[in-house]
Write a protein that holds these residues in place. Sequence first.
Motif, PDB file in Angstrom:
ATOM      1  N   ARG A 305       0.823  -1.213   0.000  1.00  0.00           N
ATOM      2  CA  ARG A 305       0.000   0.000   0.000  1.00  0.00           C
ATOM      3  C   ARG A 305       0.855   1.260   0.000  1.00  0.00           C
ATOM      4  O   ARG A 305       1.909   1.311   0.634  1.00  0.00           O
ATOM      5  N   SER A 306       0.375   2.278  -0.691  1.00  0.00           N
ATOM      6  CA  SER A 306       1.077   3.557  -0.761  1.00  0.00           C
ATOM      7  C   SER A 306       0.329   4.606   0.053  1.00  0.00           C
ATOM      8  O   SER A 306      -0.811   4.969  -0.272  1.00  0.00           O
ATOM      9  N   LEU A 307       0.979   5.109   1.094  1.00  0.00           N
ATOM     10  CA  LEU A 307       0.377   6.158   1.904  1.00  0.00           C
ATOM     11  C   LEU A 307       0.200   7.437   1.092  1.00  0.00           C
ATOM     12  O   LEU A 307      -0.827   8.114   1.187  1.00  0.00           O
ATOM     13  N   ASP A 308       1.177   7.777   0.258  1.00  0.00           N
ATOM     14  CA  ASP A 308       1.049   8.980  -0.564  1.00  0.00           C
ATOM     15  C   ASP A 308      -0.156   8.890  -1.492  1.00  0.00           C
ATOM     16  O   ASP A 308      -0.870   9.877  -1.702  1.00  0.00           O
ATOM     17  N   LEU A 356      -2.255   8.808  10.421  1.00  0.00           N
ATOM     18  CA  LEU A 356      -1.695   8.230   9.196  1.00  0.00           C
ATOM     19  C   LEU A 356      -1.870   6.721   9.171  1.00  0.00           C
ATOM     20  O   LEU A 356      -2.218   6.141   8.128  1.00  0.00           O
ATOM     21  N   ASP A 357      -1.658   6.084  10.310  1.00  0.00           N
ATOM     22  CA  ASP A 357      -1.861   4.628  10.367  1.00  0.00           C
ATOM     23  C   ASP A 357      -3.322   4.280  10.113  1.00  0.00           C
ATOM     24  O   ASP A 357      -3.632   3.277   9.461  1.00  0.00           O
ATOM     25  N   GLY A 358      -4.226   5.125  10.628  1.00  0.00           N
ATOM     26  CA  GLY A 358      -5.647   4.890  10.408  1.00  0.00           C
ATOM     27  C   GLY A 358      -6.037   5.050   8.952  1.00  0.00           C
ATOM     28  O   GLY A 358      -6.871   4.296   8.443  1.00  0.00           O
ATOM     29  N   LEU A 359      -5.426   6.024   8.262  1.00  0.00           N
ATOM     30  CA  LEU A 359      -5.724   6.212   6.849  1.00  0.00           C
ATOM     31  C   LEU A 359      -5.283   5.014   6.021  1.00  0.00           C
ATOM     32  O   LEU A 359      -5.921   4.657   5.024  1.00  0.00           O
ATOM     33  N   LEU A 360      -4.197   4.368   6.423  1.00  0.00           N
ATOM     34  CA  LEU A 360      -3.744   3.177   5.716  1.00  0.00           C
ATOM     35  C   LEU A 360      -4.789   2.065   5.774  1.00  0.00           C
ATOM     36  O   LEU A 360      -4.887   1.246   4.861  1.00  0.00           O
ATOM     37  N   ASP A 361      -5.566   2.026   6.840  1.00  0.00           N
ATOM     38  CA  ASP A 361      -6.586   0.990   7.002  1.00  0.00           C
ATOM     39  C   ASP A 361      -7.995   1.500   6.701  1.00  0.00           C
ATOM     40  O   ASP A 361      -8.983   0.826   7.002  1.00  0.00           O
ATOM     41  N   SER A 362      -8.087   2.700   6.091  1.00  0.00           N
ATOM     42  CA  SER A 362      -9.398   3.343   5.978  1.00  0.00           C
ATOM     43  C   SER A 362     -10.344   2.641   5.019  1.00  0.00           C
ATOM     44  O   SER A 362     -11.551   2.855   5.057  1.00  0.00           O
ATOM     45  N   ARG A 363      -9.843   1.819   4.120  1.00  0.00           N
ATOM     46  CA  ARG A 363     -10.710   1.116   3.181  1.00  0.00           C
ATOM     47  C   ARG A 363     -11.273  -0.175   3.768  1.00  0.00           C
ATOM     48  O   ARG A 363     -12.186  -0.771   3.205  1.00  0.00           O
ATOM     49  N   GLU A 364     -10.730  -0.654   4.837  1.00  0.00           N
ATOM     50  CA  GLU A 364     -11.161  -1.918   5.429  1.00  0.00           C
ATOM     51  C   GLU A 364     -11.991  -1.630   6.671  1.00  0.00           C
ATOM     52  O   GLU A 364     -11.487  -1.134   7.665  1.00  0.00           O
ATOM     53  N   GLY A 365     -13.255  -1.922   6.597  1.00  0.00           N
ATOM     54  CA  GLY A 365     -14.140  -1.704   7.728  1.00  0.00           C
ATOM     55  C   GLY A 365     -15.106  -2.857   7.841  1.00  0.00           C
ATOM     56  O   GLY A 365     -14.729  -4.023   7.776  1.00  0.00           O
ATOM     57  N   ARG A 366     -16.374  -2.539   7.989  1.00  0.00           N
ATOM     58  CA  ARG A 366     -17.401  -3.559   8.131  1.00  0.00           C
ATOM     59  C   ARG A 366     -17.411  -4.525   6.943  1.00  0.00           C
ATOM     60  O   ARG A 366     -17.563  -5.725   7.107  1.00  0.00           O
ATOM     61  N   TYR A 367     -17.208  -3.981   5.735  1.00  0.00           N
ATOM     62  CA  TYR A 367     -17.362  -4.809   4.545  1.00  0.00           C
ATOM     63  C   TYR A 367     -16.003  -5.250   3.998  1.00  0.00           C
ATOM     64  O   TYR A 367     -15.620  -4.937   2.870  1.00  0.00           O
ATOM     65  N   PHE A 368     -15.314  -5.980   4.858  1.00  0.00           N
ATOM     66  CA  PHE A 368     -14.029  -6.578   4.493  1.00  0.00           C
ATOM     67  C   PHE A 368     -13.934  -7.942   5.160  1.00  0.00           C
ATOM     68  O   PHE A 368     -14.352  -8.117   6.309  1.00  0.00           O
TER      69      PHE A 368
END
Length: 474
Positions: A305-308, A356-368
Motif C-alpha cells: 500500500r502507498s500512503l502517498d 496516518l496509520d488509520g488512513l492506511l486501514d481506511s478502506r477496510e471496515g465492516r465490509y471486508f
Amino acid sequence: MTEPKPLIVNLFEMACVSHISHGLWSLPGNQRHRFDELGYWSELAEILEDGGFHGVFLADVVGAYDVFRDGPETALREGLQSPNLDPLLVIPAMAAVTKRLGFGATFSTTYEPPFAFARRASTLDHLTNGRFGWNIVTSYLPNAARNFGLDGEVPHDRRYAIADEYLDVLYKLWEGSWDDDALVYDRERGVVTDPSKVRYIDHVGAHFRVAGPHIVHPSAQRTPVLYQATGSPAGIEFAGRHAELVFTGGRSAADFRANAAGMTAAAERHGRGRDDLKFLVQAGVVVGRTEEEAAEKWRRYREARSLDGILAHSSLPLDLTAFPRSITVAEAVRRSDADASAVPFLPLAKTVGEALDGLLDSREGRYFVAGTPTVVADEIERWLDEDGIDGINLRQYHSFDTARDFAELVVPELRRRGRLVADDGEPTTLRQRLFGRGDRLPEHHIAARYRGGANLDVPVPPLDLGAGALAAAR
C-alpha cells in the motif's frame, strides 16, 4: 422455508493504473499497466462472465487530484486515476466477448449536455443488447470544474438540482421521443422510420433547452439501469426519485442501514415501492484455499500500500507526513493554517502517527473479510441477512487475481448456499437480470410519465432537496 436472499456481484473497476488500491499495481503479476489495451478489457470480461459476476462497475473522474501538496504531482507519480480512459469506450470491447455481463459506467451530469449523453447511452444499450447501466454522479473535484471553464466547483446541492433537470431531459428523449414501433424498415415503400411516431421534446428549463427528437431509436431498456453513488441528504432525495441501484455504505452496519432507510423513505415519497431500490456496498475480499494462504495474500497487499496515494486520493489540504508523528492532528492543522472544516474526517485529538496509520486501514471496515471460502461466504451472508445489503462492488487488490479468486473459490460456495444462481438460460437485459420485472422501468417511476409522448409539455416540480435534508436530520 424462506428462500436465501441472493447476492448481486459487480467488480469495481476504473480505466486507470491506480483506482482505489494505491500502490498495489506494482505487485508481481498485476495487470493494471495494461489498462489501455483492448485485450485487458476483453480478458477481464471473460473472467467475470465465466465466473458468475452480474457486472462490472466502472468509476470515472474528469479532473486531476491536485489538492494534496498543492498540485497534481503526487497523484501523477502514484498513477492515481490518471492517466484515465473514458469508461464508456471500453464497454463495447467487453460486450463483444460476453452475453450476460452487465456494465455500469460513471458519467457526470454537471459539465456535458444531456442530449449528447442520451445518444451515447442509447448506443451502448443497443451494442450490449440491453446490458448498460449508468452511474449518475455530479462530480466533485475542483480541477474538474476548471477543466470545463468554471472558476470553482458548482455548490453541492445546486449540482443535484441541475442533475434532476438533466434526468428529466433524458427521460423525455429515451422514453417519450420515439414509439416502440417507429422503426419499420419497410423495403417495399422505402421507409426506414415512420415519422408520425417520432416527436420533438421541446424542453425548456432552468438549465437546459433541448428540442429533440432523440436521434437514436429505442433500445432494449430505453432508459439504462440507473445507478447512483451517494450518502448526502441531497443525494438521498435524488436517489429516491431516480435511482434503481445505490452504491452506498458506511463504517458500520448502522451507517449503512441509516443510508438505506433514508433512500427507501425518499423513494416512497416519490410514489415508488420499497423494493424499487437495491443497495450495493464496496467490499474487500481476500480469499485463499487455506487461512494461511489468505493471510499471506493480505500481508502482501498491506505491505504494498502507498500512503502517498491514499493521501492524494483523500484530497487533504495539508500534508500530515510533513509533521512529527507525535503531535496531534489539531496541532498540525494549526501549524499549517489549513481550514479544519475541510478535513472533517480527520481525528483532531489523535496524533499524526495514529491518523496516518488509520488512513492506511481506511478502506477496510465492516465490509471486508479475509479467509477461506467458507469464512468469506459466512461473512457475506451476515452482510445480506443482518445488514440488509443487496450486493457488492468488489474492490480489486490485484488484477486479475482478485476476480479469479472470487470466481473460483467464493462463487461455488455461494451457489451451494443459494446466494448466487447460475445464469444458464437465455441472456436478458441488465434490468431483468437484477430485478426480474422486465426490461423497462416500472410504470410508477417518474420516467414513465413520458411514454407515448405524454406530458412532454408538463413541467415536473423541481426536486425538494430540503426533504432530503429533513429526513437525514431525523
